[in-house]
Motif scaffolding. Structure first.
Motif, PDB file in Angstrom:
ATOM      1  N   ALA A 189       0.833  -1.203   0.000  1.00  0.00           N
ATOM      2  CA  ALA A 189       0.000   0.000   0.000  1.00  0.00           C
ATOM      3  C   ALA A 189       0.863   1.246   0.000  1.00  0.00           C
ATOM      4  CB  ALA A 189      -0.922  -0.011   1.218  1.00  0.00           C
ATOM      5  N   LYS A 209       1.273   5.698  -4.841  1.00  0.00           N
ATOM      6  CA  LYS A 209       0.629   7.015  -4.750  1.00  0.00           C
ATOM      7  C   LYS A 209      -0.743   7.034  -5.404  1.00  0.00           C
ATOM      8  CE  LYS A 209       4.666   9.917  -4.150  1.00  0.00           C
ATOM      9  NZ  LYS A 209       5.681   8.860  -4.034  1.00  0.00           N
ATOM     10  N   GLY A 210      -1.061   5.998  -6.155  1.00  0.00           N
ATOM     11  CA  GLY A 210      -2.374   5.924  -6.791  1.00  0.00           C
ATOM     12  C   GLY A 210      -2.647   7.101  -7.712  1.00  0.00           C
ATOM     13  N   GLU A 211      -1.646   7.494  -8.494  1.00  0.00           N
ATOM     14  CA  GLU A 211      -1.800   8.702  -9.317  1.00  0.00           C
ATOM     15  C   GLU A 211      -2.867   8.568 -10.395  1.00  0.00           C
ATOM     16  OE1 GLU A 211       2.287   9.372 -10.232  1.00  0.00           O
ATOM     17  OE2 GLU A 211       2.516  10.717  -8.510  1.00  0.00           O
ATOM     18  N   ARG A 212      -2.975   7.385 -10.987  1.00  0.00           N
ATOM     19  CA  ARG A 212      -3.944   7.232 -12.081  1.00  0.00           C
ATOM     20  C   ARG A 212      -5.377   7.283 -11.591  1.00  0.00           C
ATOM     21  NH1 ARG A 212      -1.415   1.884 -14.480  1.00  0.00           N
ATOM     22  NH2 ARG A 212      -0.724   1.799 -12.306  1.00  0.00           N
ATOM     23  N   ARG A 236       9.545   2.160  -5.948  1.00  0.00           N
ATOM     24  CA  ARG A 236       8.810   1.334  -6.906  1.00  0.00           C
ATOM     25  C   ARG A 236       8.171   0.158  -6.166  1.00  0.00           C
ATOM     26  NH1 ARG A 236      13.940  -0.096 -10.449  1.00  0.00           N
ATOM     27  NH2 ARG A 236      14.615  -0.445  -8.307  1.00  0.00           N
ATOM     28  N   ARG A 237       7.198  -0.467  -6.834  1.00  0.00           N
ATOM     29  CA  ARG A 237       6.530  -1.619  -6.215  1.00  0.00           C
ATOM     30  C   ARG A 237       7.546  -2.645  -5.742  1.00  0.00           C
ATOM     31  NH1 ARG A 237       4.580  -6.674  -7.050  1.00  0.00           N
ATOM     32  NH2 ARG A 237       2.400  -7.154  -6.529  1.00  0.00           N
ATOM     33  N   GLY A 272      -2.458  -3.957  -2.301  1.00  0.00           N
ATOM     34  CA  GLY A 272      -3.490  -3.368  -1.442  1.00  0.00           C
ATOM     35  C   GLY A 272      -4.566  -2.656  -2.239  1.00  0.00           C
ATOM     36  N   LYS A 318      -7.943  -5.057  -9.892  1.00  0.00           N
ATOM     37  CA  LYS A 318      -7.250  -3.964  -9.205  1.00  0.00           C
ATOM     38  C   LYS A 318      -7.970  -2.642  -9.460  1.00  0.00           C
ATOM     39  CE  LYS A 318      -3.008  -2.856 -10.675  1.00  0.00           C
ATOM     40  NZ  LYS A 318      -2.875  -1.436 -11.062  1.00  0.00           N
TER      41      LYS A 318
HETATM   42  N1  CTP Z   1       2.910  -0.042  -4.599  1.00  0.00           N
HETATM   43  C1  CTP Z   1       3.762   0.007  -3.520  1.00  0.00           C
HETATM   44  N2  CTP Z   1       4.884   0.767  -3.571  1.00  0.00           N
HETATM   45  C2  CTP Z   1       5.174   1.481  -4.672  1.00  0.00           C
HETATM   46  C3  CTP Z   1       4.319   1.438  -5.797  1.00  0.00           C
HETATM   47  C4  CTP Z   1       3.193   0.659  -5.736  1.00  0.00           C
HETATM   48  O1  CTP Z   1       3.501  -0.628  -2.503  1.00  0.00           O
HETATM   49  N3  CTP Z   1       6.260   2.223  -4.681  1.00  0.00           N
HETATM   50  C5  CTP Z   1       1.668  -0.840  -4.520  1.00  0.00           C
HETATM   51  C6  CTP Z   1       0.422   0.006  -4.685  1.00  0.00           C
HETATM   52  O2  CTP Z   1       0.060   0.609  -3.444  1.00  0.00           O
HETATM   53  C7  CTP Z   1      -0.592  -0.993  -5.197  1.00  0.00           C
HETATM   54  C8  CTP Z   1       0.268  -2.014  -5.940  1.00  0.00           C
HETATM   55  O3  CTP Z   1       1.606  -1.749  -5.568  1.00  0.00           O
HETATM   56  O4  CTP Z   1      -1.277  -1.635  -4.155  1.00  0.00           O
HETATM   57  C9  CTP Z   1       0.058  -1.970  -7.429  1.00  0.00           C
HETATM   58  O5  CTP Z   1       0.581  -0.753  -7.962  1.00  0.00           O
HETATM   59  P1  CTP Z   1      -0.278   0.293  -8.813  1.00  0.00           P
HETATM   60  O6  CTP Z   1      -1.588  -0.266  -9.185  1.00  0.00           O
HETATM   61  O7  CTP Z   1       0.615   0.831  -9.874  1.00  0.00           O
HETATM   62  O8  CTP Z   1      -0.555   1.439  -7.710  1.00  0.00           O
HETATM   63  P2  CTP Z   1       0.042   2.901  -7.610  1.00  0.00           P
HETATM   64  O9  CTP Z   1       1.485   2.896  -7.980  1.00  0.00           O
HETATM   65  O10 CTP Z   1      -0.305   3.399  -6.262  1.00  0.00           O
HETATM   66  O11 CTP Z   1      -0.826   3.675  -8.679  1.00  0.00           O
HETATM   67  P3  CTP Z   1      -0.300   4.628  -9.875  1.00  0.00           P
HETATM   68  O12 CTP Z   1       0.686   3.788 -10.650  1.00  0.00           O
HETATM   69  O13 CTP Z   1      -1.536   4.985 -10.642  1.00  0.00           O
HETATM   70  O14 CTP Z   1       0.337   5.837  -9.220  1.00  0.00           O
END
Ligand code: CTP
Ligand code: MG
Length: 395
Positions: free
Chosen positions: A17, A20-23, A88-89, A115, A218
């Protein structure tokens, strides 16, 4: 699922979790937003904690998001161990793996879950754990692709891609703990991986495909909240409530009816301005919410409501509806009296009620009837009103 008899000695779950949930947008990262009344993360954590095979749960959150994360967890859920995430994830996963490796009882196997996937049906989890328990190094849930797939370039279609060998990959993904750690250690720092299975495979291990579940989708974009709720049978629902009220007519009083003052020889007598139509409407809306009746919220014994304009009661229920993440879909009001005639005032009432409720006038119906001279309304001793309200609850 029955207690396992295979290779799993201790299964840990990591919930990610720290994104940043930018999208998805919104005023906070998507995992901390609500879906069908509860937070995405609270649901994800809860569904893994409920699995009897999971011995411990690590929650990875972004630096500074600890309070948001704890607030997002469900009240009666055990508190998970919190770990700070990375950029990064894959960095977030690595920090949780390091934390587990340092613990006194490192797990033999681990589940990695986004998450941002609020729902994990227990049978999907059981399928993954069963494969792992039978000795597999890694197992991932996948969905077939239903649409035709085509390459495109410059806005033009190219060749069709065989879709029967393509799958959409979900989480939770299940691994032997040591193998996943080794895969992370071996993966080049500058390469981005969108899931963990590709890292394990890069190390030469087999990754078993297990049937996924569309309910595990997701949350990526803003519109996914409503879509994923519907996929899980938690889409919006409609509720109705009814209300009924009577007030006595007295000569010389002002007549307030449906939120407007109507010129008439008699007016309604009561503790407030006695707008019987609004009172019926308030009770109908409270009925749809299941939140008692007008007397509970505005006791006649309370002097502060003496002579109060009834639109205040209606504003109160309008705000209760909003607080429940609900919307008023329609209200239908029937005013029962011999006089005055309601028809000439109908549109003004609808406009005024719409204004108070902040909804479109075409969502408000005002009807009237006499009782053919029968009963108290027939004798012009009072006016009665009935209302039905329909509200939509949920996203
Ligand atoms: N995640 C994480 N750490 C990061 C990037 C992502 O723990 N540095 C987690 C996200 O919280 C999410 C999962 O990996 O539960 C899947 O990533 P994604 O759907 O890309 O979420 P976000 O990176 O938060 O969204 P976005 O790419 O739109 O910013
Ligand atoms: Mg991302």
């Amino acid at each position: 699922m029955a207690p396992h008899m295979g290779t799993i000695e201790r299964l840990a779950a990591i919930v990610l979790a720290a994104g940043k949930g930018e999208r998805a947008g919104g005023n906070r990262p998507k995992q901390f937003q609500r879906i069908a009344g509860r937070t995405v993360l609270g649901r994800a954590v809860r569904s893994l904690q409920q699995a009897s095979e999971v011995a411990e749960l690590i929650l990875v959150v972004g630096w500074g998001d600890e309070a948001l994360a704890l607030e997002a967890l469900e009240d009666d859920a055990p508190r998970p161990r919190l770990v700070g995430g990375g950029a990064r994830r894959q960095d977030s996963v690595a920090s949780a793996l390091d934390e587990l490796a340092r613990s006194a009882t490192p797990p033999s196997h681990v589940l990695i879950h986004d998450g941002a996937r609020p729902f994990v049906p227990s049978d999907a989890l059981d399928r993954l754990v069963a494969v792992l328990d039978s000795g597999a190094v890694a197992a991932i849930p996948v969905l077939p692709v239903a649409d035709t797939l085509v390459r495109g370039a410059g806005g033009m279609a190219g060749e069709v891609v065989q879709r029967d060998t393509l799958f959409r990959v979900q989480t939770p993904q299940a691994f032997r703990f040591d193998t996943l750690r080794a895969a992370h250690a071996a993966w080049p720092q500058d390469r981005t991986a969108t899931d963990d299975a590709q890292m394990v495979r890069a190390l030469g291990h087999e990754v078993v495909l297990v049937a996924g579940d569309q309910r595990m989708e997701k949350i990526t974009l803003a519109e996914d909240f409503a879509r994923v709720a519907v996929l899980n049978g938690m889409g919006p629902e409609f509720r109705t409530g009814m209300g009924y009220d009577v007030h006595r007519l007295e000569e010389g009083l002002p007549l307030w009816l449906g939120g407007i003052e109507v010129a008439h020889s008699h007016g309604l007598e009561g503790h407030s301005d006695a707008d019987v139509a609004i009172h019926a409407l308030v009770d109908a809306i409270l009925g749809a919410l299941g939140e008692g009746d007008i007397g509970v919220h505005f006791p006649p014994s309370d002097p502060q409501w003496r002579g109060a304009p009834s639109f205040r009661f209606l504003e109160f229920v309008r705000d209760r509806v909003a607080a429940r993440n609900a919307r008023i879909t329609h209200v239908d009001l029937t005013i029962i009296c011999e006089a005055p005639r309601i028809g000439p005032h109908r549109d003004r009432m609808r406009a005024r009620l719409a204004d108070i409720l902040s909804i479109d006038p075409d969502r408000i119906s005002v009807k009237a009837t006499t009782t053919e001279g029968l009963g108290f309304t027939g004798r012009r001793e009072g006016i009665a009103a009935q209302a039905i309200a329909t509200i939509r609850v949920g996203d």
